[in-house]
Design a protein around this motif. Structure first.
Motif, mmCIF file in Angstrom:
data_model
loop_
_atom_site.group_PDB
_atom_site.id
_atom_site.type_symbol
_atom_site.label_atom_id
_atom_site.label_comp_id
_atom_site.label_asym_id
_atom_site.label_seq_id
_atom_site.Cartn_x
_atom_site.Cartn_y
_atom_site.Cartn_z
ATOM 1 N N GLU A 151 0.809 -1.224 0.000
ATOM 2 C CA GLU A 151 0.000 0.000 0.000
ATOM 3 C C GLU A 151 0.838 1.267 0.000
ATOM 4 O O GLU A 151 0.362 2.337 0.398
ATOM 5 N N GLU A 152 2.101 1.169 -0.443
ATOM 6 C CA GLU A 152 2.969 2.343 -0.319
ATOM 7 C C GLU A 152 2.554 3.497 -1.232
ATOM 8 O O GLU A 152 2.706 4.664 -0.856
ATOM 9 N N ALA A 153 1.988 3.194 -2.414
ATOM 10 C CA ALA A 153 1.626 4.286 -3.330
ATOM 11 C C ALA A 153 0.548 5.162 -2.699
ATOM 12 O O ALA A 153 0.659 6.397 -2.680
ATOM 13 N N ALA A 154 -0.488 4.526 -2.150
ATOM 14 C CA ALA A 154 -1.563 5.288 -1.521
ATOM 15 C C ALA A 154 -1.040 6.038 -0.301
ATOM 16 O O ALA A 154 -1.360 7.213 -0.082
ATOM 17 N N ALA A 155 -0.199 5.387 0.502
ATOM 18 C CA ALA A 155 0.312 6.026 1.717
ATOM 19 C C ALA A 155 1.204 7.217 1.367
ATOM 20 O O ALA A 155 1.151 8.259 2.032
ATOM 21 N N LEU A 156 2.011 7.084 0.307
ATOM 22 C CA LEU A 156 2.914 8.181 -0.061
ATOM 23 C C LEU A 156 2.150 9.347 -0.668
ATOM 24 O O LEU A 156 2.556 10.506 -0.522
ATOM 25 N N ALA A 157 1.027 9.052 -1.329
ATOM 26 C CA ALA A 157 0.224 10.127 -1.926
ATOM 27 C C ALA A 157 -0.296 11.072 -0.848
ATOM 28 O O ALA A 157 -0.574 12.240 -1.113
ATOM 29 N N GLU A 158 -0.419 10.566 0.379
ATOM 30 C CA GLU A 158 -0.946 11.396 1.478
ATOM 31 C C GLU A 158 0.156 11.889 2.414
ATOM 32 O O GLU A 158 -0.139 12.479 3.452
ATOM 33 N N ALA A 159 1.420 11.656 2.059
ATOM 34 C CA ALA A 159 2.496 11.867 3.041
ATOM 35 C C ALA A 159 3.030 13.296 3.075
ATOM 36 O O ALA A 159 3.747 13.648 4.010
ATOM 37 N N GLY A 160 2.717 14.115 2.081
ATOM 38 C CA GLY A 160 3.151 15.508 2.113
ATOM 39 C C GLY A 160 4.653 15.651 2.000
ATOM 40 O O GLY A 160 5.315 14.855 1.334
ATOM 41 N N GLU A 161 5.206 16.646 2.700
ATOM 42 C CA GLU A 161 6.614 17.005 2.458
ATOM 43 C C GLU A 161 7.589 15.951 3.000
ATOM 44 O O GLU A 161 8.766 15.983 2.660
ATOM 45 N N PHE A 162 7.115 15.038 3.841
ATOM 46 C CA PHE A 162 8.021 14.017 4.368
ATOM 47 C C PHE A 162 7.977 12.708 3.576
ATOM 48 O O PHE A 162 8.516 11.691 4.012
ATOM 49 N N ALA A 163 7.329 12.744 2.397
ATOM 50 C CA ALA A 163 7.161 11.515 1.611
ATOM 51 C C ALA A 163 8.500 10.838 1.328
ATOM 52 O O ALA A 163 8.625 9.613 1.441
#
Ligand code: NAD
Length: 244
Positions: free
Chosen positions: A126-138
């Protein structure tokens, strides 16, 4: 002389590993985007296959393997960090495993301990979805998740690799003076890197990491298998004295 494949051979820690192994008289098959015996892009599935096939064409049997290629947290595309640091390491390990006798080392990071596997989105794909919401710390999350997943992948292989007589370990460096770290210092997170002090109050040197990797590949490390060796100037013990 042994034949040893090294990814990320063109720069930094990988280049130091190549120099140390060649100084010992070993033959090295380097893999990198450029300036290597095998030029391949480990950020794609096709590139990873090309890397494995290219190494096997030059060296059908391998005495050692070091997967060192990686991208730092400052890289703009966080999914690419996961592709190179995690899949680019694990797929090369698995692809070359049948050709390996001896030992392999994966270069993880002290960042591997900054997330728990149970909270790592890579564990669930699920990293793509999680990174899409991670903002500047992605980028930083992608880096920690990718290194955590790499260390777990190594540890999950101990039974299979041990039965085949092939040792597999990770090294987990702290801050090491390489082009990757220099790029981090030049990014907007530069001050956080600059202000952080390890108990040994300097950064690591690529030759110091290479020296540990050289030892882990060799016969003197014959009973070290499935271990993650921190090489971080004491930072892990400072930050997590009761966890190991
Ligand atoms: P570096 O940038 O000097 O070297 C990394 C090498 O990987 C480069 O030669 C680069 O071309 C190669 N690479 C990157 N993307 C690639 C791709 N798609 N396909 C093929 N090759 C690719 O960096 P370094 O600091 O020597 O990093 C080596 C490893 O050490 C990385 O896995 C990094 O995460 C890890 N590490 C570094 C530090 C540090 O502070 N420098 C700390 C902990 C872990």
């Amino acid at each position: 002389a042994d034949v040893i494949a090294v990814t990320g051979s063109a720069s930094g820690i990988g280049a130091a590993v190549v120099a140390a192994l060649r100084a010992d008289g070993h033959e090295v098959v380097g893999v990198d985007l450029r300036d290597a015996e095998v030029c391949a892009d480990l950020s794609t599935a096709d590139g990873r296959r090309a890397a494995v096939d290219g190494v096997l064409a030059l060296a059908p049997a391998l005495d050692g393997l070091v997967v060192c290629a990686g991208l730092g947290p400052h890289v703009p595309d966080p999914l690419r960090i996961v592709e190179v640091n995690y899949r680019g390491a694990v797929e090369v390990l698995d692809g070359l495993f049948p050709a390996l006798r001896g030992a392999a080392v994966a270069v993880s990071s002290s960042a591997s301990t900054m997330v728990k596997w149970a909270d790592n989105p890579i564990a669930r794909g699920e990293e793509a979805a999680a990174l899409a919401e991670a903002g500047e710390f992605a980028g930083h999350l992608a880096y920690s998740w990718s290194k955590n997943a790499l260390t777990v992948a190594v540890r999950q292989r101990v039974a299979q690799w041990g039965a085949a007589g092939v040792r597999l370990n990770t090294v987990a460096p702290g801050a090491v003076d390489t082009p990757l770290l220099q790029a981090g210092l030049a990014s907007r997170f530069g001050d956080a890197i600059r202000n952080y002090q390890a108990p040994i109050a300097r950064r690591g040197r690529p030759v110091e990491i290479a020296s540990l990797i050289r030892y882990l590949l060799g016969p003197e490390a014959g009973y070290i298998h499935g271990a993650q060796l921190m090489i971080d100037g004491g930072s892990d013990a400072l930050l997590r004295p009761t966890e190991f």
